[in-house]
Scaffold this motif. Structure first.
Motif, PDB file in Angstrom:
ATOM      1  N   LEU A   1       0.854  -1.190   0.000  1.00 14.17           N
ATOM      2  CA  LEU A   1       0.000   0.000   0.000  1.00 14.17           C
ATOM      3  C   LEU A   1       0.889   1.239   0.000  1.00 14.17           C
ATOM      4  O   LEU A   1       1.847   1.323   0.784  1.00 14.17           O
ATOM      5  CB  LEU A   1      -0.894  -0.007   1.247  1.00 14.17           C
ATOM      6  N   VAL A   2       0.594   2.176  -0.868  1.00 10.79           N
ATOM      7  CA  VAL A   2       1.388   3.397  -1.011  1.00 10.79           C
ATOM      8  C   VAL A   2       0.446   4.594  -0.932  1.00 10.79           C
ATOM      9  O   VAL A   2      -0.636   4.580  -1.532  1.00 10.79           O
ATOM     10  CB  VAL A   2       2.118   3.425  -2.379  1.00 10.79           C
ATOM     11  N   MET A   3       0.857   5.616  -0.198  1.00  8.54           N
ATOM     12  CA  MET A   3       0.072   6.853  -0.153  1.00  8.54           C
ATOM     13  C   MET A   3       1.000   8.060  -0.173  1.00  8.54           C
ATOM     14  O   MET A   3       2.122   7.996   0.337  1.00  8.54           O
ATOM     15  CB  MET A   3      -0.792   6.902   1.123  1.00  8.54           C
ATOM     16  N   PRO A   4       0.525   9.171  -0.742  1.00  4.22           N
ATOM     17  CA  PRO A   4       1.344  10.389  -0.679  1.00  4.22           C
ATOM     18  C   PRO A   4       1.511  10.826   0.772  1.00  4.22           C
ATOM     19  O   PRO A   4       0.634  10.590   1.606  1.00  4.22           O
ATOM     20  CB  PRO A   4       0.527  11.414  -1.480  1.00  4.22           C
ATOM     21  N   SER A   5       2.634  11.464   1.054  1.00  2.00           N
ATOM     22  CA  SER A   5       2.949  11.805   2.442  1.00  2.00           C
ATOM     23  C   SER A   5       3.807  13.059   2.521  1.00  2.00           C
ATOM     24  O   SER A   5       4.501  13.290   3.482  1.00  2.00           O
ATOM     25  CB  SER A   5       3.693  10.609   3.064  1.00  2.00           C
ATOM     26  N   TRP A   6       3.712  13.888   1.448  1.00  2.61           N
ATOM     27  CA  TRP A   6       4.572  15.070   1.433  1.00  2.61           C
ATOM     28  C   TRP A   6       4.037  16.145   2.361  1.00  2.61           C
ATOM     29  O   TRP A   6       2.899  16.100   2.813  1.00  2.61           O
ATOM     30  CB  TRP A   6       4.752  15.605   0.014  1.00  2.61           C
ATOM     31  N   THR A   7       4.907  17.151   2.611  1.00  2.96           N
ATOM     32  CA  THR A   7       4.589  18.155   3.612  1.00  2.96           C
ATOM     33  C   THR A   7       3.849  19.367   3.064  1.00  2.96           C
ATOM     34  O   THR A   7       3.017  19.960   3.738  1.00  2.96           O
ATOM     35  CB  THR A   7       5.877  18.621   4.316  1.00  2.96           C
ATOM     36  N   GLY A   8       4.176  19.777   1.851  1.00  4.99           N
ATOM     37  CA  GLY A   8       3.563  20.986   1.315  1.00  4.99           C
ATOM     38  C   GLY A   8       4.118  22.256   1.931  1.00  4.99           C
ATOM     39  O   GLY A   8       3.689  23.349   1.598  1.00  4.99           O
ATOM     40  N   ASP A   9       5.089  22.119   2.831  1.00  3.24           N
ATOM     41  CA  ASP A   9       5.695  23.288   3.480  1.00  3.24           C
ATOM     42  C   ASP A   9       7.071  23.511   2.854  1.00  3.24           C
ATOM     43  O   ASP A   9       7.976  22.697   3.041  1.00  3.24           O
ATOM     44  CB  ASP A   9       5.816  23.020   4.982  1.00  3.24           C
ATOM     45  N   ASP A  10       7.209  24.634   2.104  1.00  2.00           N
ATOM     46  CA  ASP A  10       8.492  24.842   1.426  1.00  2.00           C
ATOM     47  C   ASP A  10       9.475  25.664   2.261  1.00  2.00           C
ATOM     48  O   ASP A  10      10.582  25.932   1.832  1.00  2.00           O
ATOM     49  CB  ASP A  10       8.284  25.467   0.031  1.00  2.00           C
ATOM     50  N   ALA A  11       9.070  26.032   3.476  1.00  2.45           N
ATOM     51  CA  ALA A  11       9.914  26.919   4.287  1.00  2.45           C
ATOM     52  C   ALA A  11      10.672  26.189   5.397  1.00  2.45           C
ATOM     53  O   ALA A  11      11.619  26.727   5.958  1.00  2.45           O
ATOM     54  CB  ALA A  11       9.062  28.019   4.906  1.00  2.45           C
ATOM     55  N   LEU A  12      10.244  24.974   5.722  1.00  2.00           N
ATOM     56  CA  LEU A  12      10.877  24.250   6.822  1.00  2.00           C
ATOM     57  C   LEU A  12      11.441  22.917   6.337  1.00  2.00           C
ATOM     58  O   LEU A  12      10.808  22.242   5.521  1.00  2.00           O
ATOM     59  CB  LEU A  12       9.845  23.957   7.931  1.00  2.00           C
ATOM     60  N   PRO A  13      12.602  22.509   6.831  1.00  2.00           N
ATOM     61  CA  PRO A  13      13.146  21.200   6.455  1.00  2.00           C
ATOM     62  C   PRO A  13      12.210  20.071   6.901  1.00  2.00           C
ATOM     63  O   PRO A  13      11.550  20.173   7.943  1.00  2.00           O
ATOM     64  CB  PRO A  13      14.484  21.139   7.193  1.00  2.00           C
ATOM     65  N   PHE A  14      12.183  19.022   6.113  1.00  2.00           N
ATOM     66  CA  PHE A  14      11.306  17.883   6.360  1.00  2.00           C
ATOM     67  C   PHE A  14      11.979  16.891   7.293  1.00  2.00           C
ATOM     68  O   PHE A  14      13.171  16.605   7.155  1.00  2.00           O
ATOM     69  CB  PHE A  14      11.037  17.215   5.006  1.00  2.00           C
ATOM     70  N   ASP A  15      11.233  16.391   8.239  1.00  2.32           N
ATOM     71  CA  ASP A  15      11.725  15.311   9.098  1.00  2.32           C
ATOM     72  C   ASP A  15      10.725  14.158   8.978  1.00  2.32           C
ATOM     73  O   ASP A  15       9.584  14.282   9.413  1.00  2.32           O
ATOM     74  CB  ASP A  15      11.806  15.805  10.549  1.00  2.32           C
ATOM     75  N   PRO A  16      11.156  13.039   8.376  1.00  5.57           N
ATOM     76  CA  PRO A  16      10.202  11.950   8.116  1.00  5.57           C
ATOM     77  C   PRO A  16       9.564  11.383   9.374  1.00  5.57           C
ATOM     78  O   PRO A  16       8.476  10.803   9.312  1.00  5.57           O
ATOM     79  CB  PRO A  16      11.047  10.887   7.404  1.00  5.57           C
TER      80      PRO A  16
END
Ligand SMILES: [Zn+2]
Length: 272
Positions: A54-69
Motif C-alpha cells: 500500500l502506497v500513499m502520498p505523504s509530502w509536507t507541502g511546506d516549502d519553508a521548513l526542512p522535512f523530518d520523516p
C-alpha cells in the motif's frame, strides 16, 4: 461499514492480493468506516494481503521548513488517511519533502530514492509504482488528485515549468533553500483522464464505502496521457479565456525554452 466490507468492495473493483496500490483518498467521501481512518487503512491492507504493498502520498507541502520523516505531518491537502498512514507501525516513509509512505514487500524500493526534482520524475515513488506495474485507486477524489499524471507530463517533456523552492537541512545542520522548476498548474483538467481511460476500457469504477472509486493501472494512465500530450503538450492547461491564474502562469513559462521542465527521457538512439 466495517473494514472487511470495504476490503470486499476494493477487491470487487479489481484490486488483487499482492498488488502495488497507490491510494489517493478523501475520508470525508468514504465514511462512515468503523475504526475511522485506521479502519479504512486496515481494509486496504486486508484487500492487498501480506504480499501486497500500500502506497500513499505523504509530502509536507511546506516549502519553508526542512522535512523530518519522523515528525513532519503530511500536508492537510492529502487528508487524514494519508496523515494517519505514515505514523503506523511498519510503514516506511521517504526521507525527503516529496515523501510517500508505503507498507509491504515493495515499500523500501518505492520510498528509497533521493530527493527527486522535479518531484514526480521516474526515480520517485510514483515512478517506482509505475515500474512495479502498480495500480492507482482514487477513492472519493478525481484525477485532479492523481499524481501519476505529473509523471506522465515529465515523461512527455511538457514545456511548462513554474519556479518553486524547498528548504532542506544542509550538512552543517542549517536550513538551505533549493530552487527548482516544476510542471505544475491547477490540475483541474487532469479530469480529462476519465474520458481517455474509459474510452479504452482501462478504468474500473464503483462504490467503496460511500465514495465513488476509480481504479486504473499506473501504466495505462501514463500511456494514455503521454499520447494525448504528444498531440497537444498544453492539453492539461486551461485555455487563456478560462482566466485560470495558475494555468496562465504555466502557459507563460513556455515562452522561453530554457525555463521548461527538463525531460527525464533518455536521448533517442541515433539513426544512421
Ligand atoms: Zn487551470
Amino acid at each position: 461499514m466495517i473494514p472487511s466490507e470495504i476490503a470486499a468492495q476494493v477487491r470487487g473493483l479489481g484490486v488483487l492480493a499482492g498488488d502495488v496500490l497507490l491510494v489517493h483518498t478523501s475520508f470525508r467521501a468514504v465514511r462512515p468506516v468503523e475504526g475511522g481512518p485506521g479502519g479504512l487503512l486496515a481494509a486496504l491492507r486486508e484487500a492487498l494481503g501480506p504480499e501486497g504493498t500500500l502506497v500513499m502520498p505523504s509530502w509536507t507541502g511546506d516549502d519553508a521548513l526542512p522535512f523530518d520523516p519522523s515528525s513532519t505531518p503530511a500536508s492537510p491537502d492529502l487528508g487524514i488517511v494519508a496523515d494517519t498512514f505514515w505514523r503506523q507501525h511498519g510503514v516506511v516513509r521517504s526521507r525527503h519533502e516529496f515523501a510517500f509512505a508505503a507498507a509491504g514487500p515493495a515499500a523500501e524500493r518505492i520510498t528509497s530514492d533521493p530527493l527527486p526534482l522535479p518531484p514526480h520524475i521516474p526515480a520517485s515513488p510514483v515512478g517506482r509504482v509505475h515500474d512495479f506495474d502498480g495500480k492507482v485507486l482514487l477513492l472519493g477524489v478525481g484525477h485532479d488528485a492523481n499524481t501519476t499524471l505529473h509523471l506522465a507530463e515529465l515523461i512527455a517533456g511538457v514545456p511548462y515549468g513554474l519556479a518553486k523552492h524547498l528548504t532542506v537541512r544542509g550538512r552543517d545542520g542549517r536550513p538551505k533553500r533549493i530552487e527548482y522548476r516544476e510542471n505544475d498548474h491547477c490540475c483541474t483538467r487532469f479530469a480529462l483522464a476519465d474520458e481517455w481511460l474509459r474510452d479504452r476500457g482501462a478504468q474500473r469504477e464503483g462504490l467503496v464505502g460511500r465514495a465513488r472509486a476509480r481504479l486504473v493501472r499506473s501504466r495505462d494512465v501514463v500511456e494514455v496521457a503521454v499520447a494525448k500530450l504528444a498531440e497537444d503538450p498544453l492539453v492539461f492547461l486551461h485555455p487563456p479565456e478560462a482566466g485560470c491564474a495558475e494555468c496562465d502562469e504555466a502557459r507563460a513559462s513556455c515562452a522561453s525554452p530554457e525555463t521548461s521542465t527538463p525531460s527525464p527521457r533518455a536521448a533517442p538512439p541515433r539513426t544512421p
